[in-house]
Structures are given as C-alpha cells and as structure tokens.
Design an enzyme around this catalytic site. Structure first.
Site, PDB file in Angstrom:
ATOM      1  CE1 TYR A 155      -4.128   1.586  -0.128  1.00  0.00           C
ATOM      2  CE2 TYR A 155      -3.546   2.643   1.940  1.00  0.00           C
ATOM      3  CZ  TYR A 155      -4.384   2.525   0.858  1.00  0.00           C
ATOM      4  OH  TYR A 155      -5.477   3.351   0.743  1.00  0.00           O
ATOM      5  CE  LYS A 162      -6.862   6.515   1.046  1.00  0.00           C
ATOM      6  NZ  LYS A 162      -7.757   7.465   0.361  1.00  0.00           N
TER       7      LYS A 162
HETATM    8  P1  NAP Z   1     -12.104   4.576  -8.054  1.00  0.00           P
HETATM    9  O1  NAP Z   1     -13.423   4.099  -8.469  1.00  0.00           O
HETATM   10  O2  NAP Z   1     -10.955   4.368  -8.979  1.00  0.00           O
HETATM   11  O3  NAP Z   1     -12.220   6.126  -7.643  1.00  0.00           O
HETATM   12  C1  NAP Z   1     -11.105   6.971  -7.510  1.00  0.00           C
HETATM   13  C2  NAP Z   1     -11.514   8.292  -8.073  1.00  0.00           C
HETATM   14  O4  NAP Z   1     -10.470   9.284  -7.898  1.00  0.00           O
HETATM   15  C3  NAP Z   1     -11.766   8.206  -9.578  1.00  0.00           C
HETATM   16  O5  NAP Z   1     -13.042   8.748  -9.862  1.00  0.00           O
HETATM   17  C4  NAP Z   1     -10.655   9.078 -10.153  1.00  0.00           C
HETATM   18  O6  NAP Z   1     -11.010   9.712 -11.362  1.00  0.00           O
HETATM   19  C5  NAP Z   1     -10.500  10.089  -9.049  1.00  0.00           C
HETATM   20  N1  NAP Z   1      -9.311  10.909  -9.259  1.00  0.00           N
HETATM   21  C6  NAP Z   1      -8.008  10.516  -9.338  1.00  0.00           C
HETATM   22  N2  NAP Z   1      -7.224  11.577  -9.597  1.00  0.00           N
HETATM   23  C7  NAP Z   1      -8.044  12.661  -9.669  1.00  0.00           C
HETATM   24  C8  NAP Z   1      -7.842  14.048  -9.927  1.00  0.00           C
HETATM   25  N3  NAP Z   1      -6.627  14.563 -10.147  1.00  0.00           N
HETATM   26  N4  NAP Z   1      -8.913  14.892  -9.917  1.00  0.00           N
HETATM   27  C9  NAP Z   1     -10.159  14.406  -9.714  1.00  0.00           C
HETATM   28  N5  NAP Z   1     -10.424  13.106  -9.476  1.00  0.00           N
HETATM   29  C10 NAP Z   1      -9.378  12.237  -9.468  1.00  0.00           C
HETATM   30  O7  NAP Z   1     -11.639   3.877  -6.680  1.00  0.00           O
HETATM   31  P2  NAP Z   1     -12.295   3.800  -5.222  1.00  0.00           P
HETATM   32  O8  NAP Z   1     -11.703   2.594  -4.614  1.00  0.00           O
HETATM   33  O9  NAP Z   1     -13.768   3.953  -5.291  1.00  0.00           O
HETATM   34  O10 NAP Z   1     -11.627   5.051  -4.491  1.00  0.00           O
HETATM   35  C11 NAP Z   1     -12.370   6.055  -3.808  1.00  0.00           C
HETATM   36  C12 NAP Z   1     -11.695   6.386  -2.477  1.00  0.00           C
HETATM   37  O11 NAP Z   1     -11.842   5.265  -1.590  1.00  0.00           O
HETATM   38  C13 NAP Z   1     -10.191   6.647  -2.592  1.00  0.00           C
HETATM   39  O12 NAP Z   1      -9.847   7.682  -1.690  1.00  0.00           O
HETATM   40  C14 NAP Z   1      -9.598   5.332  -2.105  1.00  0.00           C
HETATM   41  O13 NAP Z   1      -8.284   5.475  -1.598  1.00  0.00           O
HETATM   42  C15 NAP Z   1     -10.586   4.991  -1.005  1.00  0.00           C
HETATM   43  N6  NAP Z   1     -10.563   3.609  -0.515  1.00  0.00           N
HETATM   44  C16 NAP Z   1     -10.645   2.574  -1.393  1.00  0.00           C
HETATM   45  C17 NAP Z   1     -10.610   1.275  -0.895  1.00  0.00           C
HETATM   46  C18 NAP Z   1     -10.685   0.093  -1.833  1.00  0.00           C
HETATM   47  O14 NAP Z   1     -10.345  -1.029  -1.405  1.00  0.00           O
HETATM   48  N7  NAP Z   1     -11.144   0.256  -3.055  1.00  0.00           N
HETATM   49  C19 NAP Z   1     -10.501   1.028   0.486  1.00  0.00           C
HETATM   50  C20 NAP Z   1     -10.422   2.120   1.345  1.00  0.00           C
HETATM   51  C21 NAP Z   1     -10.448   3.415   0.839  1.00  0.00           C
HETATM   52  P3  NAP Z   1     -10.639   8.970 -12.777  1.00  0.00           P
HETATM   53  O15 NAP Z   1     -10.849   7.536 -12.603  1.00  0.00           O
HETATM   54  O16 NAP Z   1     -11.549   9.607 -13.744  1.00  0.00           O
HETATM   55  O17 NAP Z   1      -9.178   9.247 -12.991  1.00  0.00           O
END
Ligand code: NAP
Length: 255
Positions: A155, A162
C-alpha cells in the site's frame, strides 16, 4: 421522507459502477438527496452520463483536483445553480503505479508529492470552498483505509497519504466545528475498484479479510452507502472528527 430530503450533496470520485462514490451516490439518492457529480475529463463525462441515466437530470461538472482553477469554477457553478451545499463526499486518491509496485523506501519525490496532492491536499482545497456554501451547516466525508495505521504491504505511499488524510480530518473538524460543519472519514475495508487494482496482491487482501474478519465477508458498496448516509444526515449530528471503520470488523483483530 428520506434522511437526506432536499440536501445538495457534492460527490467527487465516481469513475464507474464499482466506485465507492457511486455506491454512496445511490444511497444518497435513495434517501431523497440531490447528488451533484464531478468528472475528470470528457471521456469520464460520457461514462458518468450513462451511469446516472436512471437518476433523471443530474448536475455534473469537470474538476481535476490538482488544478485550482477547476476547483474555483466548480464551486462558483454550484453556488450559482444551487446556492447552498449540505454535504461533500471526497472519494479521490491517486498514486503512480510504479510507487505501488516497488518498495516504499524507493518512492520517488514526484510520486510522493503527487500522491499527497491528489489524495490529501485536495480534501483541504475542496472543503475550503465548500464551507462557504455550507451556510446551513454541513457534513464533509472522505474515504480512508486501515493501511494508514498498520502496515499493509504494497500500500506504500497511499498508507502515508491516508495517515495525513486522517490527521487532516481531525484538524478540519476542529476548525469547521463552530460553523456546524462536521468532518469525518470512513475507513473502508478492501473493495474491488479501478484504484484497488493498482495495489499489489489485492486479491490476497480480500481473502484474508474474508477469513479473519468477525463478519467473515468483505464489505459491499451498500455497506458503505449506509454509513455514508448516516454521516451525511442529522442521524450523526453529534459526530465529527471520527474515522468510522466499515471493514467487517477486521481492524480489531490481533491475528
Ligand atoms: P475509483 O473508483 O478508482 O475512484 C477513484 C476516483 O479518484 C476516480 O473517480 C478518479 O477519477 C478520481 N481521481 C483521481 N485523480 C483525480 C484528480 N486529479 N482529480 C479528480 N479526481 C481524481 O476507486 P475507489 O476505490 O472507489 O476510491 C475512492 C476512495 O476510496 C479513494 O480515496 C480510495 O483510496 C478509497 N478507498 C478505497 C478502498 C478500496 O479497497 N477500493 C478502500 C479504502 C479506501 P478517474 O478515474 O476519472 O481518474
């Protein structure tokens, strides 16, 4: 009456139907809220329009959080169209893939800076503008992961980002509390999304949670949507500066 009836909630970070932000958006809508979306570029806009087709007319604005001019434009457009904002969901993170594949100690200077900018500073940047529109109080919500407090191999820089994000939640909650704006984070268990694909051995992490967590299963978008509604609504009116774990109880296990 839904729990979020009449509330304008800005939701940042919907990429596709697997996105955590999409799970939250659906829960917000189901509770009578008015989700307002952002997208990164034209390609993402088309995908968002398709995804939200069943929601009727929705507002969606371009915003790359690394660009102050995009953020300024976003909030001036929201102010003009909606006037008041009641909630903000920040579900955005980014790290270079090479920084998630190599060892943490090898993280490049620009990779470190970029991950902190997109994944941490953006929360401050959007909240600063959002507070001006939260004239009736508000709730700001971001997404974190347990790799902030314990080592989750692979990670890497995201764990450090985070940790900084969670500290930012506490500082912002202190500063915005007098305006009745609450700031909290959901610490989500692992869930298969586009971003998660970048983390090495992600399927192993899913397996470990399923085997060891008290609930013996991984979490779903519905689990996250439910907690997000609670944190965005008056049900959590006394809750701020919290990191709320939605991880099937995994973080409390010692082995
Ligand atoms: P996701 O669907 O890939 O979402 C991430 C989002 O961040 C995408 O919409 C992406 O946009 C956006 N992003 C990245 N760079 C950006 C920028 N410069 N300006 C505006 N938007 C931007 O993945 P997700 O897992 O749902 O992630 C959402 C949050 O949850 C993140 O903070 C992640 O760390 C957190 N999280 C995820 C998990 C997990 O296991 N999946 C667990 C705990 C926390 P584009 O795709 O259009 O680039």
């Amino acid at each position: 009456m839904g729990l979020l009836e009449g509330k304008n909630i800005l939701i940042m970070g919907v990429r596709n139907k697997w996105s955590i932000a999409w799970g939250i958006a659906q829960a917000v809508k189901a509770q009578g809220g008015n989700p307002i979306f952002t997208y990164l570029g034209e390609r993402e806009k088309e995908a968002l329009i398709k995804l939200t087709a069943d929601m009727g007319e929705v507002a969606a604005y371009a915003c790359d959080v690394t660009r102050d001019e995009d953020i300024d434009k976003l909030f001036s457009e929201i102010k003009e169209r909606f006037g008041v904002l009641h909630g903000l969901v920040h579900a955005i993170a980014f790290a270079k893939s090479e920084d998630l594949q190599d060892t943490f100690v090898n993280t490049s200077r620009d990779g470190f800076t970029l991950a902190m900018d997109v994944s941490v500073y953006s929360l401050l940047a959007v909240s600063r503008r959002a507070q001006e529109l939260m004239t009736k109080g508000g709730s700001i919500l971001t997404l974190t992961y347990g790799g902030s407090v314990r080592v989750s191999p692979g990670y890497n820089i995201m764990g450090v980002a985070k940790a900084a994000l969670e500290a930012s939640v506490r500082y912002m909650a202190y500063e915005l509390g007098p305006k009745n704006i609450r700031v909290n984070a959901i610490s989500a268990g692992p869930i298969k999304t586009m971003s998660a694909k970048g983390v090495k051995n992600f399927s192993d992490i899913l397996e470990v949670v399923e085997q060891k967590a008290p609930l013996k299963r991984n979490i779903t978008l519905e689990d996250l949507g439910g907690t997000a509604v609670y944190l965005l609504s008056e049900l959590s009116s006394g809750v701020t500066s919290e990191i709320v774990y939605v991880d099937s109880g995994y973080h409390n296990m010692g082995v």
